[in-house]
Write a protein that holds these residues in place. Sequence first.
Motif, short mmCIF file in Angstrom:
data_model
loop_
_atom_site.label_atom_id
_atom_site.label_comp_id
_atom_site.label_asym_id
_atom_site.label_seq_id
_atom_site.Cartn_x
_atom_site.Cartn_y
_atom_site.Cartn_z
N HIS A 80 42.75 48.39 38.77
CA HIS A 80 43.92 47.48 38.97
C HIS A 80 43.46 46.34 39.74
CE1 HIS A 80 47.81 46.42 40.25
NE2 HIS A 80 47.54 46.63 41.64
N GLY A 81 42.75 46.74 41.06
CA GLY A 81 42.49 45.65 41.76
C GLY A 81 41.43 44.63 41.11
N LEU A 82 40.38 45.06 40.38
CA LEU A 82 39.41 44.29 39.63
C LEU A 82 40.24 43.24 38.54
CD1 LEU A 82 36.38 46.54 39.52
CD2 LEU A 82 36.54 44.54 40.89
N ILE A 83 40.95 43.91 37.77
CA ILE A 83 41.58 43.35 36.59
C ILE A 83 42.61 42.39 37.03
CG2 ILE A 83 43.43 43.70 34.81
CD1 ILE A 83 41.49 46.26 33.97
N MET A 84 43.72 42.54 38.42
CA MET A 84 44.29 41.66 38.60
C MET A 84 43.90 40.52 39.52
SD MET A 84 47.38 42.68 37.77
CE MET A 84 48.60 43.61 37.48
N VAL A 85 42.70 40.78 40.08
CA VAL A 85 41.97 39.70 40.83
C VAL A 85 41.28 38.85 39.78
CG1 VAL A 85 40.21 38.88 42.45
CG2 VAL A 85 41.98 40.69 42.86
N PHE A 86 40.44 39.39 39.11
CA PHE A 86 39.63 38.51 38.15
C PHE A 86 40.08 38.25 36.89
CE2 PHE A 86 36.64 40.62 41.23
CZ PHE A 86 36.19 39.50 41.77
N GLY A 87 41.01 39.19 36.48
CA GLY A 87 41.40 38.97 34.96
C GLY A 87 43.03 38.57 35.05
N ALA A 88 43.76 38.48 35.79
CA ALA A 88 44.90 38.33 35.82
C ALA A 88 45.25 36.84 36.61
CB ALA A 88 46.11 39.16 36.18
N VAL A 89 44.97 37.00 38.03
CA VAL A 89 45.34 35.68 38.75
C VAL A 89 44.44 34.54 38.47
CG1 VAL A 89 45.50 34.84 41.06
CG2 VAL A 89 46.49 37.21 40.39
N MET A 90 43.29 34.88 38.57
CA MET A 90 42.03 33.70 38.51
C MET A 90 42.19 32.86 37.12
SD MET A 90 39.16 35.26 40.87
CE MET A 90 37.73 33.88 40.45
N PRO A 91 42.14 33.78 36.05
CA PRO A 91 42.31 33.04 34.70
C PRO A 91 43.59 32.52 34.31
CG PRO A 91 41.38 35.24 34.46
CD PRO A 91 42.00 35.05 35.77
N ALA A 92 44.69 32.95 34.90
CA ALA A 92 45.89 31.99 34.94
C ALA A 92 45.79 30.77 35.63
CB ALA A 92 46.98 32.97 35.65
N PHE A 93 45.26 30.43 36.82
CA PHE A 93 45.07 29.50 37.34
C PHE A 93 44.18 28.40 36.67
CE2 PHE A 93 46.11 31.75 41.64
CZ PHE A 93 47.55 30.93 41.68
N VAL A 94 43.23 29.14 35.94
CA VAL A 94 42.12 28.12 35.06
C VAL A 94 42.89 27.69 34.04
CG1 VAL A 94 39.96 28.03 34.11
CG2 VAL A 94 40.43 29.62 36.32
N GLY A 95 43.60 28.55 33.47
CA GLY A 95 44.54 28.07 32.40
C GLY A 95 45.35 27.23 32.63
N LEU A 96 46.20 27.07 33.56
CA LEU A 96 47.09 25.95 34.17
C LEU A 96 46.48 24.80 34.28
CD1 LEU A 96 49.39 28.12 36.50
CD2 LEU A 96 50.18 27.22 34.26
#
Lengths: 533, 187
Positions: A80-96
């Motif tokens: 949960h921690g790894l996916i949220m940090v590296f998979g959800a939050v960071m790629p979302a910012f890169v996408g924006l």
Amino acid sequence: MNTLDTTLHAGEHGHHGPAKGIGRWLFTTNHKDIGTLYLWFSLLMFFTGGCMALMIRAELFQPGLQLVEPGFFNQMTTMHGLIMVFGAVMPAFVGLANWMVPMMIGAPDMALPRMNNWSFWILPFAFAMMISTLFMDGGAPNFGWTFYAPLSTTYAPPSVTYFIFAIHMMGISSIMGAINIIATILNLRVPGMTMMKLPLFCWTWLITAFLLIAVMPVLAGVVTMMLMDIHFGTSFFNAAGGGDPVLFQHVFWFFGHPEVYIMILPAFGIISQIIPTFARKRLFGYASMVYATASIAILSFLVWAHHMFTVGIPLAGELFFMFATMLIAVPTGVKVFNWVATMFRGSMTFETPMLFALAFVVLFTIGGFSGLMLAIAPVDFQYHDTYFVVAHFHYVLVPGAVFAIMAGAYYWLPKWTGHMLDERMGKLHFWLSFIGVNITFFPMHFIGLAGMPRRIPDYALQFADFNMVASIGAFIFGLSQLVFLWNVIACVRGGEKAAARSWEGAEGLEWEVPSPAPYHTFATPPKLPESQR
Amino acid sequence: MNVQADNRRLVRRLVFSCVLMFGFGFALVPLYDVFCEVTGLNGKITNTGPVAVEGPDLSRQVRVRLLAVHNEGMPWEFGPVDGLIETHPGEMKQTAFHATNPTGRRMVAQAIPSVAPAEAAEYLHKVNCFCFEQQTLLAGESVQMPLLFVIDKKLPEHIRSLTLSYTLFDISPEVSVAESSEKEQSL
């Protein structure tokens, strides 16, 4: 819009609509396509990590072991921690950043479009590799997202090697994304846009990108050391061979603390774009915002040991890290006061993006204050590794980073899709999320202060009531994200036509192009609008 | 094009900083050791080897507590002969730890020392210690392992007692791998 674009620049190379079929997405070098890919990927990971969180909360609904094995529970907290940090939050910012940075600075695309494609397409493979560990013998990584040695070396499941390579790939992807953003912002600004006229989202991302360049290689270093300890007989973290497990924590948090700012600085940028729009005033204290962001970034390198107050660092060290940490509250406070001052006597309206932005300001500040409590070294001995820590970082990451991402998504959706959002559904999503998030994480402060340790599948009876409340809140919050998904899909498929300037008070180059933004924008550098000159 | 040259130069610099930071991650390992050595943190003992004994400072007494810790899965019987030693700064003291290998196989162990409070670590001088080398015991074998130490006279006044702890690690798997590869090389 594409036809108009083609006729306008007929014969000029590179001016065509998107390719057809899956090839469009596989081979695209268009910043908008890649931004879209990043955002959808991040949403997918957000739901994956969210399901894991719900599994955790379901198990914790009552004391005792009901649903899952403790070993599997540990795998869930880790993944949960790894996916949220590296998979959800960071790629979302890169996408924006991919979508908005070129449009905000009047650039036709990112500076390095092919690398852009590569940096996205590494990610699905990295996460496929990491999630595949769930189906392996010995299970997925179970040592927490902080993967402290020797839990992640001597006592790790065999799948740890997959985890290490997945981290390497994510790191490479983030570094390439960061290089691209720096090159774009430094080299492709429209003539006349000086650094101090840069939209704040670009500024915060520029600083974040430098943080990424500085610390992602250190993360790569620490996982490489783990790899060598596990497979090549070195003893970086093995006391029997002359190494030191505490060294792991130092190297990890040297990466880890700047990392938490990597996950919040772009959020600051998004909020600094949204609040002026809906307060219909210029951002208060633009220059101080820039300097505050830079100070936070610099200080983030000097505070890592506040995560390790209990490992036995000497008094002088505890004092240094305690005061350095508290110092970060000053530039952060500057930002919060600037947002409040921007709203002061503004003609505010409360559309969905603004609601999320306001919730961000209030709830992130709560998370910041509990962070200050944790910074106090003598009391940290009580809070360390309890649910209080869980409450703290979820307050800064969920109603902090995640709310900012959602605010940004709602704010720019009209620009992306050409359709306005159904405000009723947006508000429904907001209120369900706002209530859900507080019901989930606020009680965790209490059970943490009462002494419930984090990362355990079972707990003492006196924590039962608050855990039940938190679990109910988690399901409200989790399920309400389906409303978000519905909103995004509805907005893509149709709705009220959005004007070029989709929000009345919106300023900036991105609102000068039609909605939806044409496939190619700013092939010739635009003139800076009045407000930005 | 101008911008392309700019981009290329910038990318080169950024990639170079990445490589540098990757190296810095590894440089943290020796830096950490140096830092611990300079500040005496971490309870690591750095003063070892022969020492000139100048006669004890009889006006002060220091209690040295000896601890033995088994790392997880270490089956040896391991403990100090004397759990508590009264000494004077500057006085040479000899004591020992005993160890027995109760298993049916040859095992190799390594003891890792640590001193608390960490501030005292730099004043504890070990003339000879079993922790300087690996201990090999055959099945059922026992051994007395000597420890010879002096507390420095410069020990700060407020430290009246200190703890010297040994954690015993089973390193048989690592050693057997190293030995077999050595044999392969000699063949």
